[in-house]
Design a protein around this motif. Sequence first.
Motif, PDB file in Angstrom:
ATOM      1  N   PRO A  28       7.541  -8.377   5.111  1.00  0.00           N
ATOM      2  CA  PRO A  28       8.232  -7.249   4.483  1.00  0.00           C
ATOM      3  C   PRO A  28       9.259  -7.724   3.461  1.00  0.00           C
ATOM      4  O   PRO A  28       9.741  -8.859   3.528  1.00  0.00           O
ATOM      5  CB  PRO A  28       8.920  -6.568   5.666  1.00  0.00           C
ATOM      6  CG  PRO A  28       9.243  -7.715   6.588  1.00  0.00           C
ATOM      7  CD  PRO A  28       8.109  -8.702   6.432  1.00  0.00           C
ATOM      8  N   ALA A  29       9.595  -6.840   2.532  1.00  0.00           N
ATOM      9  CA  ALA A  29      10.660  -7.137   1.582  1.00  0.00           C
ATOM     10  C   ALA A  29      12.010  -7.118   2.297  1.00  0.00           C
ATOM     11  O   ALA A  29      12.138  -6.629   3.422  1.00  0.00           O
ATOM     12  CB  ALA A  29      10.654  -6.113   0.453  1.00  0.00           C
ATOM     13  N   ALA A  30      13.027  -7.663   1.647  1.00  0.00           N
ATOM     14  CA  ALA A  30      14.372  -7.677   2.228  1.00  0.00           C
ATOM     15  C   ALA A  30      14.812  -6.256   2.554  1.00  0.00           C
ATOM     16  O   ALA A  30      14.578  -5.324   1.790  1.00  0.00           O
ATOM     17  CB  ALA A  30      15.348  -8.316   1.241  1.00  0.00           C
ATOM     18  N   PRO A  42       4.561   0.197   1.224  1.00  0.00           N
ATOM     19  CA  PRO A  42       4.702  -0.326  -0.145  1.00  0.00           C
ATOM     20  C   PRO A  42       5.561  -1.568  -0.248  1.00  0.00           C
ATOM     21  O   PRO A  42       5.641  -2.170  -1.332  1.00  0.00           O
ATOM     22  CB  PRO A  42       5.347   0.849  -0.894  1.00  0.00           C
ATOM     23  CG  PRO A  42       6.069   1.619   0.167  1.00  0.00           C
ATOM     24  CD  PRO A  42       5.216   1.503   1.382  1.00  0.00           C
ATOM     25  N   ASN A  43       6.201  -1.974   0.849  1.00  0.00           N
ATOM     26  CA  ASN A  43       7.064  -3.158   0.818  1.00  0.00           C
ATOM     27  C   ASN A  43       6.569  -4.269   1.733  1.00  0.00           C
ATOM     28  O   ASN A  43       7.348  -5.113   2.169  1.00  0.00           O
ATOM     29  CB  ASN A  43       8.496  -2.773   1.213  1.00  0.00           C
ATOM     30  CG  ASN A  43       9.099  -1.754   0.272  1.00  0.00           C
ATOM     31  OD1 ASN A  43       9.101  -0.562   0.549  1.00  0.00           O
ATOM     32  ND2 ASN A  43       9.605  -2.210  -0.862  1.00  0.00           N
ATOM     33  N   GLY A  77      13.251  -8.336   7.035  1.00  0.00           N
ATOM     34  CA  GLY A  77      12.872  -9.330   6.042  1.00  0.00           C
ATOM     35  C   GLY A  77      12.059 -10.491   6.569  1.00  0.00           C
ATOM     36  O   GLY A  77      11.671 -11.375   5.795  1.00  0.00           O
ATOM     37  N   GLN A  78      11.775 -10.503   7.865  1.00  0.00           N
ATOM     38  CA  GLN A  78      11.059 -11.632   8.462  1.00  0.00           C
ATOM     39  C   GLN A  78       9.574 -11.318   8.635  1.00  0.00           C
ATOM     40  O   GLN A  78       9.194 -10.213   9.006  1.00  0.00           O
ATOM     41  CB  GLN A  78      11.664 -11.997   9.823  1.00  0.00           C
ATOM     42  CG  GLN A  78      13.096 -12.479   9.736  1.00  0.00           C
ATOM     43  CD  GLN A  78      13.224 -13.761   8.930  1.00  0.00           C
ATOM     44  OE1 GLN A  78      12.359 -14.630   8.974  1.00  0.00           O
ATOM     45  NE2 GLN A  78      14.307 -13.874   8.171  1.00  0.00           N
ATOM     46  N   VAL A 126       0.829  -1.202   0.000  1.00  0.00           N
ATOM     47  CA  VAL A 126       0.000   0.000   0.000  1.00  0.00           C
ATOM     48  C   VAL A 126       0.868   1.258   0.000  1.00  0.00           C
ATOM     49  O   VAL A 126       1.752   1.419   0.845  1.00  0.00           O
ATOM     50  CB  VAL A 126      -0.923   0.018   1.231  1.00  0.00           C
ATOM     51  CG1 VAL A 126      -1.700   1.319   1.294  1.00  0.00           C
ATOM     52  CG2 VAL A 126      -1.880  -1.156   1.195  1.00  0.00           C
ATOM     53  N   SER A 127       0.612   2.159  -0.953  1.00  0.00           N
ATOM     54  CA  SER A 127       1.338   3.423  -0.999  1.00  0.00           C
ATOM     55  C   SER A 127       0.404   4.625  -1.092  1.00  0.00           C
ATOM     56  O   SER A 127       0.861   5.766  -1.079  1.00  0.00           O
ATOM     57  CB  SER A 127       2.302   3.439  -2.187  1.00  0.00           C
ATOM     58  OG  SER A 127       1.599   3.223  -3.401  1.00  0.00           O
TER      59      SER A 127
END
Length: 238
Positions: free
Chosen positions: A119-121, A76-77, A181-182, A57-58
């Motif tokens: 979440p992204a890395a 967004p991530n 990242g987790q 979401v952004s």
Amino acid sequence: MKPTHPTSPHSRITFGLVCSALALALAPQTRAATTINFDGAGLSQNNNMPQTYGDFVSADGPGIAVSLGASVSGTPNVDLSWGSGVAHSVDWYDGWDGRGAVAQLDYNLANPISITFTPAAGWSVVIDSFDLDAWSGGGNMDVAWSISDISGTLASSTWARSTGGRDSILTGIDINNLHAGQAVTLTFQGITGDGSYFGVDNIAFDQIPAAVPEPLSSTLLVLGGVLGGIRILRWRNR
């Protein structure tokens, strides 16, 4: 009588700088990014929550409000997974007991229901707060909730309602205990009551860069800058 010394303008400026810096450094850091309130989402009534709802979401969207969080607007991530562990367990329900739309968690006492935030890395995700809501007529409601990641439980408690209504839950999670990242999982385990009368609303969460300064370190940096300014003022007054 002991003589008094007038306070110089530079002294007043210095004192004001110190007070402002302390207030800034020691004030609690508020955080907001994405809040899912489900209102106006226009999903299928009493049907499964789409697995893409609330992902990456952004900007504001149906049932989703975005604000500035710890680093960026929105999340967004971050990817969401609704009802992991139990198939078809999270529904969208509008007109919930006169309080708008919610995510209805059709749990049973044998199986918990989980919502997972991945979440992204390079990013961590924190769940700040959420509302728990019992539809009136469902009897006594006791639900154990917990938030966990790879390291274990980050926050947990038991919510109880003898009548219908809602309560806001502040998780109080320390962002310095998160792992970049987790995935972070919000889990609900029914203890008593009918799961069809249980809903979740106003889920607020944020994404945070992997490298987050310790609160004490941030405070010392601010105070260090103030002390440097004080030394400059004193040098100019010589």
